[in-house]
Design a protein around this motif. Structure first.
Motif, mmCIF file in Angstrom:
data_model
loop_
_atom_site.group_PDB
_atom_site.id
_atom_site.type_symbol
_atom_site.label_atom_id
_atom_site.label_comp_id
_atom_site.label_asym_id
_atom_site.label_seq_id
_atom_site.Cartn_x
_atom_site.Cartn_y
_atom_site.Cartn_z
ATOM 1 N N SER A 1 -106.688 -15.906 -24.926
ATOM 2 C CA SER A 1 -105.357 -15.517 -25.396
ATOM 3 C C SER A 1 -104.593 -14.615 -24.435
ATOM 4 N N TRP B 1 -103.253 -16.746 -21.617
ATOM 5 C CA TRP B 1 -102.290 -17.735 -22.115
ATOM 6 C C TRP B 1 -100.979 -17.060 -22.504
ATOM 7 N N LEU C 1 -112.730 -15.696 -23.866
ATOM 8 C CA LEU C 1 -113.263 -17.020 -23.559
ATOM 9 C C LEU C 1 -113.663 -17.015 -22.083
ATOM 10 N N ARG D 1 -118.775 -20.632 -22.198
ATOM 11 C CA ARG D 1 -118.832 -22.095 -22.190
ATOM 12 C C ARG D 1 -119.155 -22.587 -20.777
ATOM 13 N N ASP E 1 -105.096 -25.133 -19.212
ATOM 14 C CA ASP E 1 -106.078 -24.623 -20.177
ATOM 15 C C ASP E 1 -105.406 -24.335 -21.520
ATOM 16 N N GLU F 1 -104.648 -27.538 -23.325
ATOM 17 C CA GLU F 1 -105.890 -28.099 -23.882
ATOM 18 C C GLU F 1 -106.324 -27.369 -25.157
ATOM 19 N N HIS F 2 -105.919 -26.103 -25.275
ATOM 20 C CA HIS F 2 -106.338 -25.304 -26.440
ATOM 21 C C HIS F 2 -105.144 -24.874 -27.285
ATOM 22 N N ASP G 1 -104.100 -25.774 -30.155
ATOM 23 C CA ASP G 1 -104.393 -25.512 -31.565
ATOM 24 C C ASP G 1 -105.007 -24.124 -31.756
ATOM 25 N N GLN G 2 -105.892 -23.731 -30.849
ATOM 26 C CA GLN G 2 -106.505 -22.390 -30.946
ATOM 27 C C GLN G 2 -105.473 -21.297 -30.674
#
Lengths: 290, 45
Positions: A178, A181, A196, A216, A232, A235-236, A238-239
């Motif tokens: 987060s 992003w 992450l 990961r 990235d 790709e994420h 929704d999160q």
């Protein structure tokens, strides 16, 4: 030297089960005396010795915690081996070689694995335990310790990157999520409870020094450009709590004002994005040009 | 008026608070930003 003399002079013969041979081993009495001597020398490092030593079998020995008590028991036993060490226990008048405790130079803010302390001690776990007890190291997780940096506001915990560097054994990793992003300015504002981390060694949720990390094992560039974080985030989506269409619109506006490098974005998409994300990026770039 | 985020060691403060409250540094920073926005908004009125 007293210890060697004691063990060798009073070794007992023990038959080896199933064989004709016998073996010489240190007697129980010798072991008990040596354990006591070790405890007397460094009681602060040997808090469990009276519990773990063979003396546990004797109620009288279990309750022994002082020099006087040890001497009393040894005198009661009246064995030649105890007499050899009595002067040391009672008067400390034997010549012994005592090594000074090692004082490692630890870098403030750095995180150490137990094995790294091997540079200052033959017994790194014991050194780590001592440094924790004196407050020079703070335990973060099993086998992981931090040397706190002092500031005007108190002891500062180590950086996430420093914890991960030590935990992952200096292998490549990248911290995303987060914070990275949201900094892109594409509309994401959610904040995660755990960082992450993409890496090459571990997968799963780990708590290190009270902080949560979601590790990961996935492909990632060793020095990720800003455009990789865009991929990235897409790709994420929704999160991150943002609709992909909304992200595509924001990306299109950002590209129109030259916020990101188009070639690098395409390259990152080709290498790390799914087919759907690649299409979204191409659509955003096309909209930005028109 | 001098504010905490103007201090060169502000990042250290965020990390100390995050460790004490068992939160991520990002959450603490966001909380501070919202709080300081509310305070400065009130004082500017």
């Amino acid at each position: 030297m007293i210890g060697f003399d004691l063990a060798l002079d009073h070794a007992v013969t023990v038959p080896v089960p199933g064989f004709a041979q016998t073996a010489y081993v240190a007697s129980l009495a010798s072991l008990v005396v040596l354990k006591m001597v070790a405890w007397v020398e460094r009681p602060y490092e040997r808090k469990k010795i009276l519990v773990t030593s063979p003396s546990c079998s004797s109620k009288r020995l279990r309750s022994t915690t002082t020099d006087g008590g040890i001497a009393r028991i040894l005198l009661e036993r009246r064995s030649s081996s105890t007499i050899n060490v009595l002067p040391y226990l009672l008067f400390r008048n034997k010549r012994t070689v005592m090594t000074a405790p090692s004082k490692p130079v630890l870098e403030p803010g750095r995180v150490y694995r137990t094995r790294e302390l091997g540079a200052w001690s033959a017994n790194p776990p014991r050194l780590a335990k001592r440094l924790v007890s004196t407050g020079e190291l703070v335990p973060l997780a099993h086998g992981l310790f931090a040397r706190p940096k002092q500031s005007r506001f108190g002891a500062v915990p180590p950086h996430d990157e420093e914890i991960l560097r030590a935990f992952l054994g200096d292998t490549p990793f990248v911290v995303t999520g987060s914070e990275r992003w949201n900094a892109l300015g594409l509309g994401a504002t959610a904040v995660f409870a755990s960082a992450l981390v993409y890496n090459q060694k571990r997968s799963g949720q780990f708590v290190l020094g009270g902080r949560s990390f979601n590790l990961r094992r996935v492909a990632f560039p060793e020095t990720p450009p800003e455009e990789w974080f865009v991929i990235d985030l897409l790709e994420h989506a929704d999160q991150a709590g943002v609709a992909r269409s909304e992200l595509a619109s924001s990306l299109s506006r950002a590209l129109a004002v030259g916020r990101f490098d188009r070639d690098r974005l395409r390259k990152m998409a080709d290498r790390y994005a799914t087919k759907a994300t690649r299409a979204l990026v191409e659509s955003a770039m096309a909209t930005a040009t028109s | 008026m001098s504010l905490v985020h103007e201090d060169p060691e502000f990042d250290d403060v965020l990390r100390i608070v995050a460790a004490n409250r068992r939160l991520t540094r990002g959450l603490v920073e966001k909380d501070y930003t919202l709080a300081i926005s509310a305070v400065t908004g009130m004082t500017s009125r």
